[in-house]
Design an enzyme around this catalytic site. Structure first.
Site, PDB file in Angstrom:
ATOM      1  N   HIS A   5       0.843  -1.210   0.000  1.00 48.46           N
ATOM      2  CA  HIS A   5       0.000   0.000   0.000  1.00 48.46           C
ATOM      3  C   HIS A   5       0.871   1.250   0.000  1.00 48.46           C
ATOM      4  O   HIS A   5       1.433   1.643   1.027  1.00 48.46           O
ATOM      5  CB  HIS A   5      -0.945   0.028   1.194  1.00 48.46           C
ATOM      6  CG  HIS A   5      -1.964   1.113   1.066  1.00 48.46           C
ATOM      7  ND1 HIS A   5      -3.294   0.867   0.773  1.00 48.46           N
ATOM      8  CD2 HIS A   5      -1.846   2.467   1.127  1.00 48.46           C
ATOM      9  CE1 HIS A   5      -3.943   2.014   0.689  1.00 48.46           C
ATOM     10  NE2 HIS A   5      -3.081   3.002   0.906  1.00 48.46           N
ATOM     11  N   HIS A  24       1.736   5.298  -2.211  1.00 48.68           N
ATOM     12  CA  HIS A  24       1.315   6.361  -3.146  1.00 48.68           C
ATOM     13  C   HIS A  24       2.564   6.944  -3.799  1.00 48.68           C
ATOM     14  O   HIS A  24       3.109   7.944  -3.340  1.00 48.68           O
ATOM     15  CB  HIS A  24       0.512   7.442  -2.417  1.00 48.68           C
ATOM     16  CG  HIS A  24      -0.788   6.939  -1.892  1.00 48.68           C
ATOM     17  ND1 HIS A  24      -1.976   7.091  -2.585  1.00 48.68           N
ATOM     18  CD2 HIS A  24      -1.091   6.245  -0.773  1.00 48.68           C
ATOM     19  CE1 HIS A  24      -2.953   6.523  -1.888  1.00 48.68           C
ATOM     20  NE2 HIS A  24      -2.448   6.003  -0.786  1.00 48.68           N
ATOM     21  N   GLN A  69      -9.172   9.078  -6.099  1.00 45.57           N
ATOM     22  CA  GLN A  69      -8.922   9.746  -4.804  1.00 45.57           C
ATOM     23  C   GLN A  69     -10.079  10.658  -4.365  1.00 45.57           C
ATOM     24  O   GLN A  69     -10.418  10.723  -3.188  1.00 45.57           O
ATOM     25  CB  GLN A  69      -7.630  10.587  -4.920  1.00 45.57           C
ATOM     26  CG  GLN A  69      -7.362  11.545  -3.777  1.00 45.57           C
ATOM     27  CD  GLN A  69      -6.344  11.014  -2.795  1.00 45.57           C
ATOM     28  OE1 GLN A  69      -5.248  10.589  -3.178  1.00 45.57           O
ATOM     29  NE2 GLN A  69      -6.694  11.017  -1.537  1.00 45.57           N
ATOM     30  N   HIS A 119      -9.146   1.587  -0.754  1.00 45.34           N
ATOM     31  CA  HIS A 119      -9.122   2.309   0.511  1.00 45.34           C
ATOM     32  C   HIS A 119     -10.520   2.119   1.099  1.00 45.34           C
ATOM     33  O   HIS A 119     -11.500   2.570   0.495  1.00 45.34           O
ATOM     34  CB  HIS A 119      -8.869   3.795   0.274  1.00 45.34           C
ATOM     35  CG  HIS A 119      -7.445   4.134  -0.037  1.00 45.34           C
ATOM     36  ND1 HIS A 119      -6.834   3.740  -1.192  1.00 45.34           N
ATOM     37  CD2 HIS A 119      -6.539   4.853   0.675  1.00 45.34           C
ATOM     38  CE1 HIS A 119      -5.584   4.201  -1.182  1.00 45.34           C
ATOM     39  NE2 HIS A 119      -5.376   4.872  -0.062  1.00 45.34           N
ATOM     40  N   GLU A 130     -11.481   4.170   5.891  1.00 45.68           N
ATOM     41  CA  GLU A 130     -10.369   4.869   6.557  1.00 45.68           C
ATOM     42  C   GLU A 130     -10.958   6.043   7.334  1.00 45.68           C
ATOM     43  O   GLU A 130     -10.850   7.213   6.937  1.00 45.68           O
ATOM     44  CB  GLU A 130      -9.313   5.342   5.554  1.00 45.68           C
ATOM     45  CG  GLU A 130      -8.069   5.880   6.260  1.00 45.68           C
ATOM     46  CD  GLU A 130      -7.031   6.462   5.307  1.00 45.68           C
ATOM     47  OE1 GLU A 130      -7.306   6.545   4.086  1.00 45.68           O
ATOM     48  OE2 GLU A 130      -5.959   6.869   5.785  1.00 45.68           O
ATOM     49  N   ASP A 159       2.104   3.291   2.927  1.00 48.64           N
ATOM     50  CA  ASP A 159       1.181   4.368   2.551  1.00 48.64           C
ATOM     51  C   ASP A 159       1.898   5.624   2.051  1.00 48.64           C
ATOM     52  O   ASP A 159       1.719   6.005   0.903  1.00 48.64           O
ATOM     53  CB  ASP A 159       0.231   4.703   3.711  1.00 48.64           C
ATOM     54  CG  ASP A 159      -1.117   5.225   3.242  1.00 48.64           C
ATOM     55  OD1 ASP A 159      -1.329   5.341   2.021  1.00 48.64           O
ATOM     56  OD2 ASP A 159      -1.971   5.510   4.104  1.00 48.64           O
TER      57      ASP A 159
HETATM   58 FE   FE2 Z   1      -3.430   5.122   0.920  1.00 48.58          FE
END
Ligand code: FE2
Length: 431
Positions: free
Chosen positions: A58, A60, A153, A211, A214, A310
């Protein structure tokens, strides 16, 4: 014909000691004590831990190493991070994203991190991140496995062009279908997005990584829909629920029904302990919730649980350095995973478990697996986490691609001359 590489006296993550690992043509051919064979290159592991590489499932990469562009996140909060990413996104150009991602990949290789699943934001009509990371995936192929997730996103329904852009990204070659159901306008839209995105994955024969929940809101239950759709569409083993932080705050009775559903659907769970502990609980006064999902409870139901990183030096998080042992260390503490067995699990949570979640082919230490290996300056997985051990050698397809000297500090204490070693021995390469 000699072997390409022979590693001697290795300790393995499963507890075996004094193992020799023979490598030929990029694959492991034999693992046993006292292999008698010639090799082009030998590494004396001397009872140091030899592991398959670290895996981060995971990340970005379209945002990494952008710290300070166009400005710093002064408050350190998620909300300012999201605002900052919104400011940065229109400024992105392919060349700059490629350059930052390649620099990050170099760091990852140095840390023995040889497989990364990265989300890439598709809520940018130019698809700058997609174009950049597809290029990086190809360029880094000899050194690490990069999987891309099409990540809406700003919301699959909430962002006007996300649905179209997500399809374009998949057509361009992005590997995995992403989502963010808790960010849609309503719970109903969130559930509908899970259904629609899982159907796209089923139609195209792709994997899913969302995701999911969260948030600290205990009523955010999209993982239930994700498990249901996985089961309905026959996607068992091919779906990841990332974060799952709402589960920390859920009612215990509801969780007792939920966990068997996740296990039945074969959904993998990915916690991101470093980010969860700084982002969650921000609306609390005291006591403040930790927010980490229920790792031990999912494990006891047979769910495959991994830890991801992350963020590294991006709008949301200013720290991090591609060190998955730091991630394991944080997960161990925040999850109170301190039994001997649970500490060893924390090592698996950044190696074998994410490899399984990503469906990596040929990962492991069995004969026939890719000869992708890390020699650590530690004797076992628990010591590796304790020391965040130095990666002495990183091997990809049988070739040494990174070396770091053993950590050792010379002391200048007149009464106590000598040196302090992070561990007792250091392996030695023999040409
Ligand atoms: Fe993430």
């Amino acid at each position: 014909m000699p072997l390409d590489l022979l590693i001697r006296y290795a300790n393995l993550p499963d507890g075996r000691t004094n193992q020799d690992i023979a490598v030929k043509d990029g694959r492991i051919v034999e693992v046993r004590p006292a292999i008698e064979a010639e090799a082009v290159r030998e590494i004396e592991a001397r009872n140091r831990l030899v592991s398959p590489p670290f895996v981060d499932t995971h990340f970005h990469m379209d945002a990494t190493l952008s710290l300070g562009i166009p400005r710093l996140n002064e408050s350190g909060t998620l909300l300012e991070g999201i605002a900052l990413w919104g400011e940065l996104k229109p400024l992105l150009i392919v060349e700059a994203v490629v350059e930052r991602a390649l620099r990050y990949c170099d760091l990852a290789v140095a840390q023995g991190l040889l497989a990364i699943r990265t989300h890439v934001d598709v809520c940018d009509d130019r698809l700058t991140g997609v174009e950049a990371l597809l290029d990086v995936r190809e360029r880094m192929k000899p050194y690490l496995d990069l999987q891309l997730v099409a990540f809406p996103q700003d919301g699959y329904y909430r962002s006007p062009s996300a649905a179209e852009n997500l399809k374009r990204a998949l057509d361009m070659g992005v590997d995995v279908v992403g989502g963010i159901p808790h960010f849609e306008r309503t719970m109903q839209d969130g559930a509908a997005s899970v259904r629609a995105l899982c159907e796209i994955a089923a139609e195209r024969g792709l994997r899913v990584d969302m995701h999911c929940d969260e948030t600290d809101d205990p009523l955010s239950r999209h993982i239930e829909t994700l498990a249901y759709e996985t089961h309905r569409l026959g996607l068992q083993g091919r779906v990841v629920g990332s974060h799952l932080t709402s589960m920390h705050s859920m009612d215990n009775h509801y969780v007792s029904k939920l966990l068997p559903l996740i296990a039945e659907a074969g959904v993998h769970a990915v916690a991101n302990p470093v980010i969860n502990i700084v982002i969650q609980g921000r609306h609390d006064t005291y006591p403040k919730r930790r927010g980490l999902t229920r790792v031990a409870e999912m494990r006891s139901h047979g769910v495959n649980v991994a830890f991801g990183q992350d963020c590294v030096m991006d709008p949301w998080y200013s720290l991090g350095n591609a060190d998955m042992l730091e991630v394991a260390h944080m997960g161990l503490h925040v999850g109170q995973l301190t039994s001997r067995e649970a500490m060893r699990f924390c090592f698996d949570a950044v190696t074998a478990n994410p490899a399984r979640a990503m469906g990596l082919e040929g990962y492991g230490l069995e004969p026939g697996c890719h000869a992708d290996l890390v020699v650590l300056q530690a004797e076992d997985p628990i010591e590796a986490i304790r020391l965040k051990a130095t990666r002495l050698f990183v091997v990809r397809r049988g070739q040494i691609i990174a070396e770091t000297p053993a950590r050792r500090t010379a002391l200048s204490l007149p009464e106590r001359p000598g040196a302090v070693d992070a561990a007792n021995y250091a392996p030695r390469a023999v040409q």
